[in-house]
Motif scaffolding. Sequence first.
Motif, short mmCIF file in Angstrom:
data_model
loop_
_atom_site.label_atom_id
_atom_site.label_comp_id
_atom_site.label_asym_id
_atom_site.label_seq_id
_atom_site.Cartn_x
_atom_site.Cartn_y
_atom_site.Cartn_z
N TRP A 12 0.54 -1.27 0.20
CA TRP A 12 -0.15 0.23 0.30
C TRP A 12 0.64 1.27 0.06
N HIS A 13 0.41 2.04 -0.99
CA HIS A 13 1.51 3.24 -0.74
C HIS A 13 0.11 4.42 -1.78
N ALA A 53 -4.67 -12.72 -7.64
CA ALA A 53 -3.87 -12.11 -8.95
C ALA A 53 -3.42 -10.91 -10.36
N GLY A 54 -2.71 -9.89 -9.14
CA GLY A 54 -2.71 -8.78 -10.01
C GLY A 54 -3.35 -7.47 -9.79
N ALA A 55 -4.25 -7.59 -9.69
CA ALA A 55 -5.49 -6.64 -10.08
C ALA A 55 -5.10 -5.25 -8.96
N LEU A 56 -5.52 -3.93 -9.47
CA LEU A 56 -5.00 -3.40 -8.47
C LEU A 56 -5.99 -2.58 -6.89
N ARG A 57 -5.68 -2.42 -5.92
CA ARG A 57 -6.78 -2.99 -5.52
C ARG A 57 -6.39 -1.11 -4.58
N VAL A 58 -7.55 0.00 -3.81
CA VAL A 58 -7.96 0.88 -3.72
C VAL A 58 -8.26 1.30 -2.35
N MET A 59 -8.18 2.25 -1.25
CA MET A 59 -8.78 2.40 -0.17
C MET A 59 -9.63 4.13 -1.11
N PRO A 60 -11.33 3.53 -1.65
CA PRO A 60 -12.09 4.06 -1.91
C PRO A 60 -12.13 5.72 -0.45
N MET A 117 3.55 -4.04 9.99
CA MET A 117 2.08 -3.80 10.17
C MET A 117 1.59 -3.04 10.44
N PRO A 118 1.59 -1.52 10.45
CA PRO A 118 1.02 -0.41 11.24
C PRO A 118 0.25 -0.53 11.76
N PHE A 119 -0.71 -1.40 11.12
CA PHE A 119 -2.36 -1.51 11.50
C PHE A 119 -2.67 -2.72 12.74
N GLY A 120 -1.46 -3.43 12.42
CA GLY A 120 -2.22 -5.12 12.40
C GLY A 120 -2.18 -6.10 12.09
N PRO A 147 -1.70 -7.73 8.33
CA PRO A 147 -0.55 -8.05 6.61
C PRO A 147 -1.79 -6.69 5.51
N GLY A 148 -0.59 -6.47 4.55
CA GLY A 148 -1.45 -6.13 3.58
C GLY A 148 -2.41 -6.43 2.82
N PRO A 149 -2.48 -7.46 2.62
CA PRO A 149 -3.61 -8.21 1.30
C PRO A 149 -4.64 -8.19 2.23
N ASP A 150 -4.87 -7.91 4.20
CA ASP A 150 -6.31 -7.97 4.91
C ASP A 150 -6.23 -6.58 4.71
N LEU A 151 -6.02 -5.48 4.91
CA LEU A 151 -6.50 -4.11 5.09
C LEU A 151 -7.40 -3.93 3.67
N PRO A 152 -8.69 -3.23 4.01
CA PRO A 152 -9.15 -3.09 3.90
C PRO A 152 -9.08 -2.06 2.59
N GLY A 153 -10.07 -2.50 1.75
CA GLY A 153 -10.16 -2.07 -0.02
C GLY A 153 -10.95 -2.81 -0.55
N CYS A 154 -10.64 -2.31 -1.92
CA CYS A 154 -11.71 -2.76 -2.78
C CYS A 154 -10.77 -2.40 -4.30
#
Length: 256
Positions: A105-106, A133-140, A164-167, A169-176
Amino acid sequence: MLSDQQIDHFRTFGFLLWPQLFCADEIGEIRRAADELWRAERGGGPSQGEYQHVAPFIESSRDLSGLVEDDRIYLTVEQLLGAGFVWGGSEGNKGSFNETQSHEWHCDRPGEEEPDYVRIKVMLYLTPTKKEAGALRVMPGSHRKPFYDQLERLNHIQSKPEVMPFGVPGPDLPGCALEVEPGDAVFFNQYLYHAVFGKQTDRRYIALKFAAKPTLARHYEGLKKHGAFSFHRSFVDLARPRIRQMTELLPAEDWP
């Protein structure tokens, strides 16, 4: 032309997915021209599944440079940025640049104090992507303060997925996850936080970048910092009014 609802979607959430903006035949021609540029960049040799990042990209191809003046791109960007918007450069990416097959995430423009100067990246996909598999994930909505500021720490862990600044891993952070097929396009605000997990070796896309009309010194400084002037003079010299309009405000002394 975008509807008022689509414009509100972009401004509120920071992105807009446009399915099948280009038809299969058009994507076939775009893929052919892009493959020629990637082939030239690796010296004409066959692809070995290596990662390739070429920037500037479409500016050196007459076939691909036409994308920036295509109504579907140009008029959409004009609706989102307003009249007088400028060119921000392009890139062509193939494969995955690291062994983890991820891009944590960035945001593309981290640490900016005033993310009100809007810059847009248009992603044109040449291969399909799925969530894992390679999809762009965004945090609306992460392109807007205070959410934008609260996520700033994510920019410092791109090479440290174990942090893990929010406790979680990246794939588990909320996003679309924006799953796409060839021909789909994503327009997103470059202040929006985004990530990719599970990149594929044949993942290919072209990115076109645009910015609102610069009116302050810091706007020009930001554009230069992120390579907006790094396109060949031949791109500017084309007798195309839309390309001239997108480049005439950029200082000519900075062009290669």
